[in-house]
Design a protein around this motif. Structure first.
Motif, PDB file in Angstrom:
ATOM      1  N   LEU A   1       7.066  11.132   1.377  1.00  0.00           N
ATOM      2  CA  LEU A   1       7.122  11.721  -0.180  1.00  0.00           C
ATOM      3  C   LEU A   1       6.311  13.049  -0.006  1.00  0.00           C
ATOM      4  O   LEU A   1       5.086  12.838   0.281  1.00  0.00           O
ATOM      5  N   ALA A   2       6.890  13.714  -0.510  1.00  0.00           N
ATOM      6  CA  ALA A   2       5.840  14.971  -0.930  1.00  0.00           C
ATOM      7  C   ALA A   2       6.010  15.926  -2.404  1.00  0.00           C
ATOM      8  O   ALA A   2       7.203  15.868  -2.637  1.00  0.00           O
ATOM      9  N   VAL A   3       4.880  16.092  -2.876  1.00  0.00           N
ATOM     10  CA  VAL A   3       5.052  16.756  -4.239  1.00  0.00           C
ATOM     11  C   VAL A   3       5.090  18.266  -3.989  1.00  0.00           C
ATOM     12  O   VAL A   3       4.149  18.847  -3.564  1.00  0.00           O
ATOM     13  N   LEU A   4       6.238  18.807  -4.390  1.00  0.00           N
ATOM     14  CA  LEU A   4       6.298  20.159  -4.249  1.00  0.00           C
ATOM     15  C   LEU A   4       5.756  21.089  -5.248  1.00  0.00           C
ATOM     16  O   LEU A   4       5.607  20.613  -6.334  1.00  0.00           O
ATOM     17  N   ASP A   5       5.732  22.281  -4.977  1.00  0.00           N
ATOM     18  CA  ASP A   5       5.101  23.323  -5.865  1.00  0.00           C
ATOM     19  C   ASP A   5       6.247  23.787  -6.935  1.00  0.00           C
ATOM     20  O   ASP A   5       5.881  24.251  -8.160  1.00  0.00           O
ATOM     21  N   GLU A   6       7.435  23.532  -6.558  1.00  0.00           N
ATOM     22  CA  GLU A   6       8.612  24.018  -7.442  1.00  0.00           C
ATOM     23  C   GLU A   6       8.462  23.157  -8.525  1.00  0.00           C
ATOM     24  O   GLU A   6       8.590  21.914  -8.460  1.00  0.00           O
ATOM     25  N   PRO A   7       8.826  23.710  -9.796  1.00  0.00           N
ATOM     26  CA  PRO A   7       8.881  23.018 -10.993  1.00  0.00           C
ATOM     27  C   PRO A   7      10.083  21.968 -10.892  1.00  0.00           C
ATOM     28  O   PRO A   7      11.156  22.719 -10.495  1.00  0.00           O
ATOM     29  N   ALA A   8       9.940  20.996 -11.686  1.00  0.00           N
ATOM     30  CA  ALA A   8      11.077  19.830 -11.777  1.00  0.00           C
ATOM     31  C   ALA A   8      12.168  20.668 -12.813  1.00  0.00           C
ATOM     32  O   ALA A   8      11.629  21.134 -13.902  1.00  0.00           O
TER      33      ALA A   8
ATOM     34  N   ARG B   1       1.141  -1.099   0.064  1.00  0.00           N
ATOM     35  CA  ARG B   1       0.158  -0.135   0.101  1.00  0.00           C
ATOM     36  C   ARG B   1       0.710   1.465   0.097  1.00  0.00           C
ATOM     37  O   ARG B   1       0.592   2.311  -0.620  1.00  0.00           O
ATOM     38  N   GLY B   2       1.958   1.129   0.830  1.00  0.00           N
ATOM     39  CA  GLY B   2       2.802   2.493   0.889  1.00  0.00           C
ATOM     40  C   GLY B   2       3.385   2.594  -0.588  1.00  0.00           C
ATOM     41  O   GLY B   2       3.488   3.796  -1.112  1.00  0.00           O
ATOM     42  N   THR B   3       3.935   1.604  -1.250  1.00  0.00           N
ATOM     43  CA  THR B   3       4.412   1.785  -2.497  1.00  0.00           C
ATOM     44  C   THR B   3       3.469   2.218  -3.699  1.00  0.00           C
ATOM     45  O   THR B   3       3.810   2.784  -4.250  1.00  0.00           O
ATOM     46  N   ARG B   4       2.347   1.601  -3.474  1.00  0.00           N
ATOM     47  CA  ARG B   4       1.175   2.163  -4.348  1.00  0.00           C
ATOM     48  C   ARG B   4       1.206   3.623  -4.261  1.00  0.00           C
ATOM     49  O   ARG B   4       0.760   4.230  -5.451  1.00  0.00           O
TER      50      ARG B   4
ATOM     51  N   GLN C   1       1.974   9.238  -6.232  1.00  0.00           N
ATOM     52  CA  GLN C   1       2.448  10.421  -6.301  1.00  0.00           C
ATOM     53  C   GLN C   1       3.464  10.856  -6.897  1.00  0.00           C
ATOM     54  O   GLN C   1       3.554  12.052  -7.692  1.00  0.00           O
ATOM     55  N   VAL C   2       4.413   9.890  -7.384  1.00  0.00           N
ATOM     56  CA  VAL C   2       5.462  10.264  -8.470  1.00  0.00           C
ATOM     57  C   VAL C   2       4.918  10.229  -9.666  1.00  0.00           C
ATOM     58  O   VAL C   2       5.111  11.269 -10.581  1.00  0.00           O
ATOM     59  N   ARG C   3       3.848   9.527 -10.152  1.00  0.00           N
ATOM     60  CA  ARG C   3       3.079   9.572 -11.376  1.00  0.00           C
ATOM     61  C   ARG C   3       2.703  11.291 -11.457  1.00  0.00           C
ATOM     62  O   ARG C   3       2.750  11.763 -12.495  1.00  0.00           O
ATOM     63  N   ASP C   4       1.845  11.599 -10.419  1.00  0.00           N
ATOM     64  CA  ASP C   4       1.354  12.876 -10.384  1.00  0.00           C
ATOM     65  C   ASP C   4       2.371  13.941 -10.594  1.00  0.00           C
ATOM     66  O   ASP C   4       2.373  15.106 -11.355  1.00  0.00           O
ATOM     67  N   ALA C   5       3.598  13.859  -9.957  1.00  0.00           N
ATOM     68  CA  ALA C   5       4.735  14.757 -10.091  1.00  0.00           C
ATOM     69  C   ALA C   5       5.235  14.658 -11.559  1.00  0.00           C
ATOM     70  O   ALA C   5       5.722  15.710 -12.044  1.00  0.00           O
ATOM     71  N   ILE C   6       5.458  13.477 -12.046  1.00  0.00           N
ATOM     72  CA  ILE C   6       5.969  13.578 -13.339  1.00  0.00           C
ATOM     73  C   ILE C   6       4.910  14.351 -14.424  1.00  0.00           C
ATOM     74  O   ILE C   6       5.531  14.987 -15.277  1.00  0.00           O
ATOM     75  N   GLU C   7       3.765  14.015 -14.341  1.00  0.00           N
ATOM     76  CA  GLU C   7       2.637  14.501 -15.415  1.00  0.00           C
ATOM     77  C   GLU C   7       2.463  15.958 -15.256  1.00  0.00           C
ATOM     78  O   GLU C   7       2.563  16.764 -16.011  1.00  0.00           O
TER      79      GLU C   7
END
Length: 279
Positions: free
Chosen positions: A172-179, A101-104, A109-115
């Motif tokens: 893990l946290a998705v930041l507002d800063e652009p990659a 569950r943690g990995t999912r 979140q990672v997919r969201d950050a990439i998109e």
């Protein structure tokens, strides 16, 4: 792997219909032709234990996170269940559920950050150093290698491309800063293995007894020399010699580090400190 397995057929001697009937193989234009193997023209019959184990393994594969295309796998499972009969019924009684569950959640979140092109902040457990680290990462892609899900991204702390196992992400946290992935950041080629040594890594030489030769199979080695009587000399490279120090203490009399000299001295100090605890 497929070609290596098929090449084993050169070593197979069939007893029927002739006393010696070698199997012939040819590889041409992406096709593999197997001939002189009439005994193989009968359909393979799996035993109940074989079919059950195969179906359970396939169901585990279907549960892996980040597995985008499942239709072919599901069709294969359905066909095997139909062909396996009672074995399919037995395996269907086994509930397969991976505790991921943690990995999912991290993968989502990672997919969201990439998109959205956003930077990530990770609290990440480094197994080799047994410590938690904080770092910002510009994500590049998600990939599944050997059943594990990894984030590949530009690590601002290391200033290099790094792979992060999602089951070792503590937070893990998705930041507002652009990659902002640098132009020189290139995805790793994982076809030849996930981790490969760098030219900057420390070269370590170990001598292993027969009981310690598992090290040559567990760790990627640059050179392996047979010393006779089951003993080996191996050379490996590592960016962190603390891993080798722990390995040396774990091996005990089954292995010893012979170079570099500075590392040998550190291991001797570690051993002395450990022995002092028994005093």
């Amino acid at each position: 792997e497929l070609v290596d397995d098929l090449n084993m057929l050169w070593c197979v001697e069939l007893r029927s219909p002739d006393p010696y009937c070698p199997i012939d193989l040819s590889y041409e234009g992406g096709e593999i032709v197997v001939s002189e193997a009439e005994s193989f023209d009968r359909p393979l019959r799996l035993g109940v234990d074989e079919a059950s184990a195969l179906l359970i393994a396939l169901r585990m594969l279907a549960e892996l996170p980040s597995l985008e295309e499942r239709s072919a796998l599901n069709r294969t499972i359905a066909k095997l269940e139909a062909a396996a009969g009672s074995a399919g019924a037995v395996s269907a009684q086994v509930a397969v559920q991976l505790d991921d569950r943690g990995t999912r959640s991290a993968a989502a979140q990672v997919r969201d950050a990439i998109e959205r092109g956003r930077r990530l902040h990770l609290s990440y457990y480094v197994h080799g150093r047994d410590e938690a680290t904080e770092r910002d990462v510009d994500p590049m892609r998600l990939l599944v290698v050997e059943g594990r899900t990894y984030l590949e991204g530009w690590c601002l702390r290391a200033e290099a491309v790094r792979l992060f196992r999602l089951d070792r992400v503590l937070d893990l946290a998705v930041l507002d800063e652009p990659a902002s992935v640098p132009a020189q950041a290139q995805p790793r080629d994982v076809d030849q293995g996930l981790f490969r040594p760098s030219a900057d890594d420390v070269e370590v030489e170990l001598e292993l007894s027969a009981a310690g030769r598992w090290v040559a199979e567990y760790f990627p080695c640059e050179r392996v020399t047979d010393l006779g009587d089951g003993r080996l000399r191996v050379v490996l490279r590592t960016p962190d010699t603390r891993m080798v120090r722990r390995l040396a203490l774990r091996l005990g009399e089954d292995g010893r580090v012979t170079s570099p000299a500075g590392l040998v001295g550190e291991i001797r100090e570690d051993a002395d400190a450990a022995l002092a605890q028994y005093a």
